[in-house]
Scaffold this motif. Structure first.
Motif, PDB file in Angstrom:
ATOM      1  N   GLY A  77       7.475  12.092   6.993  1.00 45.72           N
ATOM      2  CA  GLY A  77       8.404  10.907   7.091  1.00 45.72           C
ATOM      3  C   GLY A  77       7.908   9.507   6.758  1.00 45.72           C
ATOM      4  N   VAL A  78       6.584   9.265   6.834  1.00 52.46           N
ATOM      5  CA  VAL A  78       6.109   8.016   6.557  1.00 52.46           C
ATOM      6  C   VAL A  78       5.949   8.041   4.755  1.00 52.46           C
ATOM      7  CG1 VAL A  78       4.066   6.568   6.170  1.00 52.46           C
ATOM      8  CG2 VAL A  78       4.677   7.690   8.468  1.00 52.46           C
ATOM      9  N   SER A  79       5.885   9.334   4.207  1.00 52.63           N
ATOM     10  CA  SER A  79       5.991   9.477   2.851  1.00 52.63           C
ATOM     11  C   SER A  79       7.366   9.077   2.374  1.00 52.63           C
ATOM     12  CB  SER A  79       5.464  10.746   2.217  1.00 52.63           C
ATOM     13  OG  SER A  79       4.253  11.279   3.012  1.00 52.63           O
ATOM     14  N   VAL A  80       8.367   9.723   2.815  1.00 52.01           N
ATOM     15  CA  VAL A  80       9.745   9.344   2.519  1.00 52.01           C
ATOM     16  C   VAL A  80      10.169   7.781   2.685  1.00 52.01           C
ATOM     17  CG1 VAL A  80      12.027   9.741   3.367  1.00 52.01           C
ATOM     18  CG2 VAL A  80      10.588  11.718   3.275  1.00 52.01           C
ATOM     19  N   ASP A  98       0.833  -1.276  -0.031  1.00 54.42           N
ATOM     20  CA  ASP A  98      -0.161   0.165   0.137  1.00 54.42           C
ATOM     21  C   ASP A  98       0.967   1.053   0.044  1.00 54.42           C
ATOM     22  OD1 ASP A  98      -1.793   1.791   0.401  1.00 54.42           O
ATOM     23  OD2 ASP A  98      -2.860   1.066   2.133  1.00 54.42           O
ATOM     24  N   ILE A  99       0.896   1.884  -1.211  1.00 53.90           N
ATOM     25  CA  ILE A  99       1.575   3.213  -1.378  1.00 53.90           C
ATOM     26  C   ILE A  99       1.023   4.340  -0.915  1.00 53.90           C
ATOM     27  CG2 ILE A  99       3.358   1.982  -2.474  1.00 53.90           C
ATOM     28  CD1 ILE A  99       2.041   3.370  -5.153  1.00 53.90           C
ATOM     29  N   SER A 100      -0.311   4.583  -0.402  1.00 58.34           N
ATOM     30  CA  SER A 100      -1.194   5.634  -0.411  1.00 58.34           C
ATOM     31  C   SER A 100      -0.560   6.863   0.333  1.00 58.34           C
ATOM     32  CB  SER A 100      -2.437   5.243   0.554  1.00 58.34           C
ATOM     33  OG  SER A 100      -3.129   3.999  -0.172  1.00 58.34           O
ATOM     34  N   GLN A 101       0.531   6.586   1.212  1.00 63.04           N
ATOM     35  CA  GLN A 101       0.964   7.769   2.128  1.00 63.04           C
ATOM     36  C   GLN A 101       2.165   8.570   1.257  1.00 63.04           C
ATOM     37  OE1 GLN A 101      -0.218   8.217   5.051  1.00 63.04           O
ATOM     38  NE2 GLN A 101      -1.747   6.917   4.357  1.00 63.04           N
ATOM     39  N   HIS A 124       1.666  -5.817   2.342  1.00 61.91           N
ATOM     40  CA  HIS A 124       2.467  -4.735   3.441  1.00 61.91           C
ATOM     41  C   HIS A 124       1.295  -3.754   3.475  1.00 61.91           C
ATOM     42  CE1 HIS A 124       6.332  -3.031   4.777  1.00 61.91           C
ATOM     43  NE2 HIS A 124       5.532  -2.418   5.516  1.00 61.91           N
ATOM     44  N   THR A 125       0.907  -3.301   4.496  1.00 58.77           N
ATOM     45  CA  THR A 125      -0.216  -2.378   4.712  1.00 58.77           C
ATOM     46  C   THR A 125       0.676  -0.965   5.088  1.00 58.77           C
ATOM     47  OG1 THR A 125      -0.582  -2.976   7.079  1.00 58.77           O
ATOM     48  CG2 THR A 125      -2.047  -3.989   5.333  1.00 58.77           C
ATOM     49  N   SER A 126      -0.550   0.165   4.975  1.00 60.27           N
ATOM     50  CA  SER A 126       0.037   1.433   5.373  1.00 60.27           C
ATOM     51  C   SER A 126      -0.022   1.694   6.658  1.00 60.27           C
ATOM     52  CB  SER A 126      -0.583   2.500   4.367  1.00 60.27           C
ATOM     53  OG  SER A 126      -1.969   2.729   5.026  1.00 60.27           O
ATOM     54  N   ASP A 127       0.373   2.767   7.178  1.00 59.68           N
ATOM     55  CA  ASP A 127      -0.066   3.198   8.546  1.00 59.68           C
ATOM     56  C   ASP A 127      -1.416   3.948   8.804  1.00 59.68           C
ATOM     57  OD1 ASP A 127       0.348   5.899   7.419  1.00 59.68           O
ATOM     58  OD2 ASP A 127       1.266   6.699   9.263  1.00 59.68           O
ATOM     59  N   TRP A 128      -2.294   3.843   7.807  1.00 55.30           N
ATOM     60  CA  TRP A 128      -3.742   4.340   8.076  1.00 55.30           C
ATOM     61  C   TRP A 128      -4.732   3.384   8.018  1.00 55.30           C
ATOM     62  CZ3 TRP A 128      -5.395   8.840   9.394  1.00 55.30           C
ATOM     63  CH2 TRP A 128      -6.735   9.098   9.107  1.00 55.30           C
TER      64      TRP A 128
END
Length: 352
Positions: free
Chosen positions: A15-18, A6-9, A89-93
């Motif tokens: 920092g999560v984007s980076v 998941d690349i949504s961020q 691999h999930t995102s942080d949201w």
């Protein structure tokens, strides 16, 4: 293996984007054996994701909808959108249900540790997601031992947590670029730099400490970032620049006399490594993950004490060459290639 991430961020400038962007870019270069399915939920910013990763699948699912479907209802398996995969691999949201080997990255637990500094709706999203992370994830990646310990304190089984350090997000630039960017932002004097303007970044104490340490000196404090959850009144020798693109930040950091990164809490602390790679002395906090990242290469201070931060600034202003040399050595221990390889090793655990 077929690996979904998941690349949504990547579009939010955090920092999560980076982390997400650097990790995925490096995995795609490093790993020629496995197939990657990159997906994201976005409504108005779909094109930004496709510009970064043209082959990704972008679905019209904004963050609020993702939270409702996957954190609240926890229905609609991700396979219905992306097909069958071996690893997710999930995102942080959001935390969609899946039959795959589920991996996630917990970057920090600041919403839970500092709930008064977080909007109540954001806090509730993180609580809902973390419930499913603890219940369903087969492996949880964290960037530091400090964050691992925070998770263990919440009751997460230690044997499913993997500590994978991150790496610098920028590189040192040459003098010509530094002069160009200083001219762009109308910076003529020598300056220290701080990154982030929030209560968690400890901005008010950093400003007070700066004044205390540099009284009578011709030195400015440049702060990169937009104020969030905090009001900073105009002060002499202090400038808040707002959001700074990564390329400009590299030049501003490279041209500074030092980085002040005295946060109250960090799950990791990429700016510390950015300071090292830009060859400037770094002042950072002596708590949480920050001394873990810095090693012996930064001036460690108590972030709760203005006097302690001021003493650290004064030491760096008097002469930070020794710290610069230590930082150049320390940063060699970190690379996105190492981060990606260690992450790939976690994915492979699903085959055992």
């Amino acid at each position: 293996m077929k690996i979904a991430i998941d690349i949504s961020q990547i579009i939010y400038g955090t920092g999560v984007s980076v982390y997400t962007r650097k990790l995925v870019e490096t995995l795609l270069t490093l790993d020629r054996e496995n197939e990657y399915v990159l997906f994201a939920g976005a409504f108005r910013r779909r094109q930004e994701i496709l510009e970064a990763f043209p082959n990704s699948k972008v679905f019209p699912i904004p963050p609020i909808a993702a939270d409702f479907i996957w954190n609240r209802l926890h229905t609609f398996p991700i396979e219905k959108l992306i097909g069958e995969v071996d690893v997710l691999h999930t995102s942080d949201w959001s935390e969609p249900p899946s039959n795959a080997f589920k991996v996630t990255t917990v970057h920090d637990l600041y919403p839970l540790k500092f709930p008064r500094l977080v909007h109540s709706k954001i806090l509730e999203v993180h609580k809902r997601r973390l419930y499913w992370v603890i219940k369903e994830s087969k492996r949880i990646i964290v960037p530091s031992v400090s964050t691992k310990n925070d998770l263990v304190d919440l009751g997460v089984k230690e044997d499913i947590i993997r500590v994978i350090p991150e790496a610098p997000s920028i590189k040192k630039v040459d003098e010509e670029k530094i002069l160009e960017i200083k001219k762009k932002y109308q910076i003529r004097e020598d300056y220290l730099i701080s990154i982030g303007v929030t209560p968690l970044k400890n901005t008010k104490k950093i400003i007070k400490a700066f004044h205390l340490a540099t009284a009578g000196k011709d030195l400015k404090l440049i702060i990169a970032g937009r104020p969030s959850g905090i009001k900073i009144d105009p002060e002499r020798n202090v400038r808040i620049l707002g959001h700074i693109p990564q390329s400009d930040l590299a030049a501003l950091l490279s041209g500074s006399k030092g980085l002040i990164f005295a946060s109250l809490y960090e799950g990791y602390g990429i700016p510390i490594l950015d300071g090292f790679t830009c060859e400037v002395p770094v002042i950072t906090s002596n708590i949480g993950s920050m001394p873990e990242v810095a090693g012996n290469a930064a001036e460690l201070v108590d972030p709760n004490s203005v006097n302690s931060i001021a003493e650290g600034i004064a030491k760096v202003v008097r002469g930070g060459k020794g710290l610069v040399d230590k930082g150049k050595l320390r940063v060699r221990d970190f690379s996105w290639e190492k981060t990606a390889q260690m992450t790939l090793d976690v994915y492979k655990e699903g085959q055992k």
